[in-house]
Design a protein around this motif. Structure first.
Motif, PDB file in Angstrom:
ATOM      1  N   UNK A 155       0.846  -1.199   0.000  1.00  0.00           N
ATOM      2  CA  UNK A 155       0.000   0.000   0.000  1.00  0.00           C
ATOM      3  C   UNK A 155       0.881   1.250   0.000  1.00  0.00           C
ATOM      4  N   UNK A 156       1.927   1.246   0.822  1.00  0.00           N
ATOM      5  CA  UNK A 156       2.856   2.382   0.855  1.00  0.00           C
ATOM      6  C   UNK A 156       3.562   2.550  -0.493  1.00  0.00           C
ATOM      7  N   UNK A 157       4.007   1.439  -1.060  1.00  0.00           N
ATOM      8  CA  UNK A 157       4.701   1.504  -2.350  1.00  0.00           C
ATOM      9  C   UNK A 157       3.767   1.980  -3.458  1.00  0.00           C
ATOM     10  N   UNK A 158       2.507   1.580  -3.386  1.00  0.00           N
ATOM     11  CA  UNK A 158       1.522   2.023  -4.376  1.00  0.00           C
ATOM     12  C   UNK A 158       1.344   3.535  -4.296  1.00  0.00           C
ATOM     13  N   UNK A 159       1.214   4.065  -3.090  1.00  0.00           N
ATOM     14  CA  UNK A 159       1.053   5.513  -2.915  1.00  0.00           C
ATOM     15  C   UNK A 159       2.265   6.261  -3.473  1.00  0.00           C
ATOM     16  N   UNK A 160       3.456   5.740  -3.229  1.00  0.00           N
ATOM     17  CA  UNK A 160       4.674   6.366  -3.761  1.00  0.00           C
ATOM     18  C   UNK A 160       4.695   6.297  -5.283  1.00  0.00           C
ATOM     19  N   UNK A 161       4.256   5.170  -5.834  1.00  0.00           N
ATOM     20  CA  UNK A 161       4.230   4.991  -7.287  1.00  0.00           C
ATOM     21  C   UNK A 161       3.278   5.988  -7.940  1.00  0.00           C
ATOM     22  N   UNK A 162       2.090   6.152  -7.357  1.00  0.00           N
ATOM     23  CA  UNK A 162       1.108   7.096  -7.898  1.00  0.00           C
ATOM     24  C   UNK A 162       1.665   8.511  -7.851  1.00  0.00           C
ATOM     25  N   UNK A 163       2.327   8.857  -6.764  1.00  0.00           N
ATOM     26  CA  UNK A 163       2.935  10.184  -6.641  1.00  0.00           C
ATOM     27  C   UNK A 163       4.011  10.369  -7.712  1.00  0.00           C
ATOM     28  N   UNK A 164       4.824   9.358  -7.911  1.00  0.00           N
ATOM     29  CA  UNK A 164       5.877   9.415  -8.920  1.00  0.00           C
ATOM     30  C   UNK A 164       5.279   9.576 -10.320  1.00  0.00           C
ATOM     31  N   UNK A 165       4.178   8.894 -10.581  1.00  0.00           N
ATOM     32  CA  UNK A 165       3.526   9.008 -11.887  1.00  0.00           C
ATOM     33  C   UNK A 165       3.014  10.426 -12.132  1.00  0.00           C
ATOM     34  N   UNK A 166       2.688  11.143 -11.073  1.00  0.00           N
ATOM     35  CA  UNK A 166       2.174  12.503 -11.203  1.00  0.00           C
ATOM     36  C   UNK A 166       3.242  13.535 -11.493  1.00  0.00           C
ATOM     37  N   UNK A 167       4.492  13.159 -11.330  1.00  0.00           N
ATOM     38  CA  UNK A 167       5.588  14.086 -11.605  1.00  0.00           C
ATOM     39  C   UNK A 167       5.894  14.070 -13.096  1.00  0.00           C
ATOM     40  N   UNK A 168       5.996  15.240 -13.683  1.00  0.00           N
ATOM     41  CA  UNK A 168       6.225  15.325 -15.125  1.00  0.00           C
ATOM     42  C   UNK A 168       7.551  16.023 -15.418  1.00  0.00           C
ATOM     43  N   UNK A 169       8.591  15.672 -14.687  1.00  0.00           N
ATOM     44  CA  UNK A 169       9.875  16.340 -14.873  1.00  0.00           C
ATOM     45  C   UNK A 169      10.532  15.977 -16.203  1.00  0.00           C
ATOM     46  N   UNK A 170      10.349  14.741 -16.666  1.00  0.00           N
ATOM     47  CA  UNK A 170      10.904  14.317 -17.949  1.00  0.00           C
ATOM     48  C   UNK A 170      10.127  13.092 -18.442  1.00  0.00           C
ATOM     49  N   UNK A 171      10.117  12.871 -19.744  1.00  0.00           N
ATOM     50  CA  UNK A 171       9.421  11.684 -20.253  1.00  0.00           C
ATOM     51  C   UNK A 171      10.065  10.403 -19.730  1.00  0.00           C
ATOM     52  N   UNK A 172       9.237   9.511 -19.242  1.00  0.00           N
ATOM     53  CA  UNK A 172       9.752   8.248 -18.729  1.00  0.00           C
ATOM     54  C   UNK A 172       8.645   7.202 -18.708  1.00  0.00           C
ATOM     55  N   UNK A 173       9.049   5.952 -18.707  1.00  0.00           N
ATOM     56  CA  UNK A 173       8.102   4.846 -18.591  1.00  0.00           C
ATOM     57  C   UNK A 173       8.222   4.273 -17.194  1.00  0.00           C
ATOM     58  N   UNK A 174       7.107   4.166 -16.521  1.00  0.00           N
ATOM     59  CA  UNK A 174       7.091   3.600 -15.180  1.00  0.00           C
ATOM     60  C   UNK A 174       6.307   2.297 -15.225  1.00  0.00           C
ATOM     61  N   UNK A 175       6.906   1.247 -14.718  1.00  0.00           N
ATOM     62  CA  UNK A 175       6.264  -0.062 -14.706  1.00  0.00           C
ATOM     63  C   UNK A 175       6.133  -0.514 -13.254  1.00  0.00           C
ATOM     64  N   UNK A 176       4.914  -0.777 -12.800  1.00  0.00           N
ATOM     65  CA  UNK A 176       4.742  -1.185 -11.400  1.00  0.00           C
ATOM     66  C   UNK A 176       5.240  -2.611 -11.165  1.00  0.00           C
ATOM     67  N   UNK A 177       5.666  -2.878  -9.950  1.00  0.00           N
ATOM     68  CA  UNK A 177       6.012  -4.241  -9.552  1.00  0.00           C
ATOM     69  C   UNK A 177       4.710  -5.023  -9.378  1.00  0.00           C
ATOM     70  N   UNK A 178       4.808  -6.335  -9.250  1.00  0.00           N
ATOM     71  CA  UNK A 178       3.598  -7.136  -8.996  1.00  0.00           C
ATOM     72  C   UNK A 178       2.947  -6.699  -7.692  1.00  0.00           C
ATOM     73  N   UNK A 179       3.749  -6.354  -6.701  1.00  0.00           N
ATOM     74  CA  UNK A 179       3.207  -5.916  -5.418  1.00  0.00           C
ATOM     75  C   UNK A 179       2.355  -4.658  -5.608  1.00  0.00           C
ATOM     76  N   UNK A 180       2.859  -3.696  -6.358  1.00  0.00           N
ATOM     77  CA  UNK A 180       2.125  -2.456  -6.604  1.00  0.00           C
ATOM     78  C   UNK A 180       0.903  -2.732  -7.467  1.00  0.00           C
ATOM     79  N   UNK A 181       1.040  -3.567  -8.478  1.00  0.00           N
ATOM     80  CA  UNK A 181      -0.065  -3.893  -9.369  1.00  0.00           C
ATOM     81  C   UNK A 181      -1.203  -4.573  -8.603  1.00  0.00           C
ATOM     82  N   UNK A 182      -0.847  -5.407  -7.637  1.00  0.00           N
ATOM     83  CA  UNK A 182      -1.851  -6.068  -6.816  1.00  0.00           C
ATOM     84  C   UNK A 182      -2.651  -5.046  -6.009  1.00  0.00           C
TER      85      UNK A 182
END
Length: 79
Positions: free
Chosen positions: A50-77
């Motif tokens: 749950x903590x990692x998911x929240x961090x991932x969502x926050x990271x996805x909201x940052x638009x500092x540079x183009x990048x591909x973010x792929x969640x881990x299975x834990x985050x995807x779950x």
């Protein structure tokens, strides 16, 4: 009503409201296998997820540079 009275083509329709249920199940089967291990029943692991998911969502909201973010299975779950 007997099975022999049901038209053969009625078994081929796997859509529900435009969503192909059978295809979705097929796609998700690999994911289910990946997240069915014993660690995915461990409360500490899930809480960390749950903590990692929240961090991932926050990271996805940052638009500092183009990048591909792929969640881990834990985050995807957690999704």
């Amino acid at each position: 009503l007997k099975i022999k009275d049901i038209p053969d083509d009625s078994f081929m329709d796997t859509k529900l409201g435009g969503f192909d249920v059978l295809e979705s199940c097929s796609r998700q089967s690999t994911f289910l296998w990946q997240v069915s291990g014993p660690r995915f029943c461990n409360m500490a692991f899930l809480e960390q997820g749950v903590e990692n998911y929240a961090k991932f969502v926050k990271l996805m909201g940052q638009h500092s540079k183009p990048q591909y973010l792929v969640p881990t299975y834990q985050i995807d779950l957690m999704w």
